[in-house]
Design an enzyme around this catalytic site. Structure first.
Site, short mmCIF file in Angstrom:
data_model
loop_
_atom_site.label_atom_id
_atom_site.label_comp_id
_atom_site.label_asym_id
_atom_site.label_seq_id
_atom_site.Cartn_x
_atom_site.Cartn_y
_atom_site.Cartn_z
N HIS A 31 -6.24 9.83 -5.34
CA HIS A 31 -6.25 8.48 -4.77
C HIS A 31 -5.38 7.52 -5.60
O HIS A 31 -5.86 6.84 -6.51
CB HIS A 31 -7.71 8.00 -4.77
CG HIS A 31 -7.98 6.84 -3.86
ND1 HIS A 31 -9.09 6.75 -3.06
CD2 HIS A 31 -7.29 5.71 -3.63
CE1 HIS A 31 -9.07 5.63 -2.39
NE2 HIS A 31 -7.98 4.96 -2.72
N HIS A 54 -2.18 4.52 -5.34
CA HIS A 54 -1.34 3.66 -4.50
C HIS A 54 0.01 3.51 -5.20
O HIS A 54 0.05 2.98 -6.31
CB HIS A 54 -1.99 2.29 -4.31
CG HIS A 54 -3.28 2.37 -3.55
ND1 HIS A 54 -3.34 2.35 -2.18
CD2 HIS A 54 -4.56 2.51 -3.98
CE1 HIS A 54 -4.61 2.47 -1.79
NE2 HIS A 54 -5.38 2.57 -2.87
N HIS A 79 -12.21 4.76 4.36
CA HIS A 79 -12.61 3.66 3.47
C HIS A 79 -13.95 3.13 3.99
O HIS A 79 -14.03 2.58 5.08
CB HIS A 79 -11.54 2.57 3.51
CG HIS A 79 -11.81 1.43 2.61
ND1 HIS A 79 -11.08 1.19 1.47
CD2 HIS A 79 -12.74 0.45 2.65
CE1 HIS A 79 -11.53 0.13 0.85
NE2 HIS A 79 -12.55 -0.35 1.56
N HIS A 116 -13.94 6.57 -3.32
CA HIS A 116 -14.57 5.54 -4.18
C HIS A 116 -16.02 5.17 -3.83
O HIS A 116 -16.30 4.06 -3.41
CB HIS A 116 -13.71 4.29 -4.30
CG HIS A 116 -13.00 3.82 -3.04
ND1 HIS A 116 -13.63 3.67 -1.83
CD2 HIS A 116 -11.71 3.47 -2.84
CE1 HIS A 116 -12.75 3.23 -0.94
NE2 HIS A 116 -11.58 3.10 -1.53
N ASP A 170 -8.00 5.55 -7.82
CA ASP A 170 -7.72 4.38 -6.97
C ASP A 170 -6.78 3.41 -7.70
O ASP A 170 -6.98 2.18 -7.66
CB ASP A 170 -9.01 3.66 -6.54
CG ASP A 170 -8.76 2.72 -5.36
OD1 ASP A 170 -7.62 2.67 -4.86
OD2 ASP A 170 -9.71 2.02 -4.94
N HIS A 217 -0.89 -4.35 -8.53
CA HIS A 217 -0.58 -5.62 -7.84
C HIS A 217 0.24 -6.48 -8.78
O HIS A 217 0.03 -6.45 -9.99
CB HIS A 217 -1.88 -6.37 -7.48
CG HIS A 217 -2.66 -5.72 -6.39
ND1 HIS A 217 -2.20 -5.62 -5.09
CD2 HIS A 217 -3.87 -5.11 -6.40
CE1 HIS A 217 -3.10 -4.98 -4.35
NE2 HIS A 217 -4.12 -4.65 -5.12
O1 DOR Z 1 -9.44 -2.10 -4.64
C1 DOR Z 1 -8.77 -1.54 -3.79
N1 DOR Z 1 -7.44 -1.68 -3.72
N2 DOR Z 1 -9.38 -0.76 -2.88
C2 DOR Z 1 -8.73 -0.22 -1.86
O2 DOR Z 1 -9.34 0.50 -1.13
C3 DOR Z 1 -7.31 -0.54 -1.62
C4 DOR Z 1 -6.64 -0.83 -2.89
C5 DOR Z 1 -5.27 -1.40 -2.73
O3 DOR Z 1 -4.47 -0.86 -1.95
O4 DOR Z 1 -4.92 -2.36 -3.42
#
Ligand code: DOR
Length: 430
Positions: free
Chosen positions: A68, A70, A186, A239, A312, A316
């Site tokens: 998991h 991103h 999710h 999660h 996860d 950002h």
């Molecule tokens: O905290 C999270 N951020 N949970 C998610 O399911 C998506 C993820 C994100 O893409 O930023």
């Protein structure tokens, strides 16, 4: 991080081999020739043309797999790219990651999947894309599972968004059987979540922050478990955060439902108490829960209800986190700190044995997405993570390879640290 390519034979001496496939720990020397394991023996003598690395004090395991991650590419390259995310993975000891489809465009088509695979050729780790369940993750029309599996989708998920419509979820599960891949939903019922941003608890009451109750997660998991039972499809729950969810998953597994589950290092290390700080770095979806939930997650790992640890990793940009709690993005980065956190919280607190932990980061995730793990067999590609289980260190900005640095763990004392990764004939010093 420093990378070198070894032209000679590479001899790893004096390491302790943690083999999750055969469930054994033993001191072995390992000889690697042209990126492949040539020999594993208690004592291998060095020759003139060997490059020798002394692993005294280090353990050696198969490379970690993250189910998991991103990676944000395409669309949010200011937060992460496949290249920077791959470096973050290596820094955390991960040699394979599954990347989530909530990119822009999302991973809903063969073209977007091919884009990931092309970019992934340029990095040292293996990037395995998870395709979206519905087109653009909008929850309305299913994607073409067969076509997406053909170009390498290892699973299907609308992560970040739940599949709210039960008929669509039923169809997704039915179709997933044709390609024999898991559906990862999710689990947050948006109506029950009710725009909550932290756990609904005494903490939400005292801080005045809007609460997101555990029942929002449990209701959706309950529905999905029933649908998985009804359809006979493979369901993987991402999660997991709540005690009630662990209980539901355990009961379903006892009935023979094909369900697996994962937990993040942050839900194992922090509770909603953190949100007394009003720090947006603790804002994640689903939210940090209570101490009793956290303990239930540990129990779930111990008794096997929760199969895997998954980061996860959610990078950002500074601006998306440096704002008020209601406006801040959900998520924290996790690849670089994962191993130190779970070693500290699980192994050093005598909750899991080292081999159990390594299984949850290697063989178990591999089984969920049905991939072969090279493990320690002669002829297999060398793909190892080397670590010191007892090194005490403080996690800081310098340990971050991700393009983003949104983590609440800066300054955290950890015991257990990844030191090197070996992939083929490349040695990466962390
Ligand atoms: O905290 C999270 N951020 N949970 C998610 O399911 C998506 C993820 C994100 O893409 O930023």
């Amino acid at each position: 991080m420093q990378k070198s390519t070894i032209k000679d034979k590479l001899l790893l001496k004096n390491g302790e081999m943690i083999d999750p496939c055969q469930e054994k720990i033993e001191r072995q020397d390992i000889l690697i020739n042209d990126g492949k394991i040539e020999k594993i023996k208690a004592e291998i003598d060095a020759q003139d043309d060997y490059k020798v690395i002394d692993l005294k004090g280090l353990k050696i395991a198969p490379g970690f797999i993250d189910l998991h991650t991103h990676l944000r590419e395409p669309g949010q390259e200011d937060a992460e790219t496949i290249a920077t995310g791959a470096r973050a993975a290596l820094a955390g000891g991960f040699t394979r990651v599954c990347c989530m489809p909530n990119t822009n465009p999302s991973l809903s088509t063969q073209e977007s999947m091919r884009f990931i695979r092309e970019k992934a050729k340029l990095v040292d780790i293996d990037v395995m894309p998870i395709a979206s369940i519905t087109i653009d993750r909008k929850g309305r029309e299913l994607t073409e599972f067969g076509e997406l599996a053909e170009v390498g989708a290892v699973a299907f998920s609308d992560d970040g968004n739940p599949v709210e419509n039960s008929q669509i979820m039923r169809n997704a599960l039915e179709y997933s059987k044709l390609v024999d891949k898991p559906i990862i939903n999710h689990s947050e019922d948006q109506d029950l979540k009710n725009q909550g941003i932290i756990n609904e608890s005494i903490v939400s009451t005292t801080t005045g922050l809007r609460g997101n109750p555990t029942i929002a997660e449990e209701i959706m998991i309950y529905r999905d478990l029933r649908l998985a039972e009804f359809t006979g499809a493979k369901l993987h729950i991402p999660h997991v955060t709540a005690k009630g969810s662990v209980d539901l998953i355990r009961a379903a597994q006892e009935k023979g439902v094909r369900v697996t589950a994962e937990v993040t290092p942050h839900h194992l290390s922090l509770t909603d108490e953190y949100m007394h700080s009003f720090n947006t770095l603790g804002k994640v979806a689903p939210p940090l829960r209570s101490e009793s939930d956290r303990q239930a997650l540990v129990e779930g790992l111990k008794d096997g209800t929760i199969d895997a640890i998954a980061t996860d990793h959610a990078p950002h940009t500074y601006n998306r986190k440096e704002t008020s709690l209601d406006l801040a993005a959900y998520g924290m980065i996790g690849l670089e700190s994962a191993f130190g956190l779970v070693m500290t919280k699980l192994v050093h607190e005598d909750q899991l044995s080292l081999i159990e932990l390594i299984k949850k980061m290697t063989t178990m995730p591999a089984a969920i997405i049905d991939i072969e793990l090279p493990c320690f067999k002669t002829g297999e590609r060398a793909e190892f993570t080397l670590f010191d289980t007892d090194e005490w260190w403080v996690f800081n900005e310098k340990n971050i390879e991700s393009r983003s640095s949104n983590t609440p763990f800066i300054g955290q004392e950890l015991t257990g640290r990844v030191k090197k990764v070996i992939i083929g004939n490349k040695v990466i010093e962390i």
